[in-house]
Design a protein around this motif. Structure first.
Motif, mmCIF file in Angstrom:
data_model
loop_
_atom_site.group_PDB
_atom_site.id
_atom_site.type_symbol
_atom_site.label_atom_id
_atom_site.label_comp_id
_atom_site.label_asym_id
_atom_site.label_seq_id
_atom_site.Cartn_x
_atom_site.Cartn_y
_atom_site.Cartn_z
ATOM 1 N N THR A 148 3.391 -2.514 4.104
ATOM 2 C CA THR A 148 2.084 -3.373 4.028
ATOM 3 C C THR A 148 1.400 -2.873 2.640
ATOM 4 O OG1 THR A 148 0.837 -2.243 5.458
ATOM 5 C CG2 THR A 148 1.912 -4.243 6.296
ATOM 6 N N LYS A 149 1.258 -1.676 2.490
ATOM 7 C CA LYS A 149 0.577 -0.994 1.269
ATOM 8 C C LYS A 149 1.249 -1.701 0.008
ATOM 9 C CE LYS A 149 -3.021 1.229 2.465
ATOM 10 N NZ LYS A 149 -4.341 1.173 1.863
ATOM 11 N N HIS A 171 4.437 4.080 10.823
ATOM 12 C CA HIS A 171 4.289 4.621 9.383
ATOM 13 C C HIS A 171 4.985 3.561 8.485
ATOM 14 C CE1 HIS A 171 1.493 7.948 9.994
ATOM 15 N NE2 HIS A 171 2.347 8.267 11.259
ATOM 16 N N TYR A 195 3.530 0.587 7.934
ATOM 17 C CA TYR A 195 1.986 0.449 7.080
ATOM 18 C C TYR A 195 2.369 0.810 5.709
ATOM 19 C CZ TYR A 195 -2.100 2.979 5.354
ATOM 20 O OH TYR A 195 -3.237 3.264 4.719
#
Length: 114
Positions: A20-21, A14, A17
């Motif tokens: 990267t966002k 998480h 993730y």
């Protein structure tokens, strides 16, 4: 022990993730040019009334500025001076700097409603 490892792996996934966002979101933002000026133009509004002695020093100071001539404008508001303030400003007006003049009587009373 395996439960802790699984929780740690899920948190790590998480977190990656999320990073990267954030990274791709920041890449979409336009970059500001470092050479772009913060101010396009500065306007100096100077009210005057019987300031003949002070306006000479003021005009000398404005003339000696290192700003670009097109970087600022000067707006003189003469409140019905009875001395030679307006004459001196007219001579200053002939320079290369942008200057605007308003020769009006400006009165503001607290009891007046706009």
């Amino acid at each position: 022990m395996t439960i802790i490892f699984i929780l740690f792996a899920l948190l790590l996934i998480h977190y990656i993730y999320f990073l990267t966002k954030v990274y791709f979101g920041l890449k979409k933002l336009p970059l500001q040019s470092r050479s772009k000026k913060v101010f396009e133009k500065i306007s100096l509004i100077i009210p005057l009334r019987n300031e003949e002695d002070n306006v000479k020093k003021l005009c000398e100071s404005l003339t000696s500025q290192t700003l670009d001539v097109n970087g600022y404008e000067t707006i003189f508001v003469n409140d019905n001076s009875t001395d030679n303030t307006l004459d001196y400003l007219e001579r200053y007006k002939t320079g290369e700097r942008k200057s605007y003049f308003s020769n009006q009587i400006l009165r503001v009373r607290p009891d007046e409603k706009s």
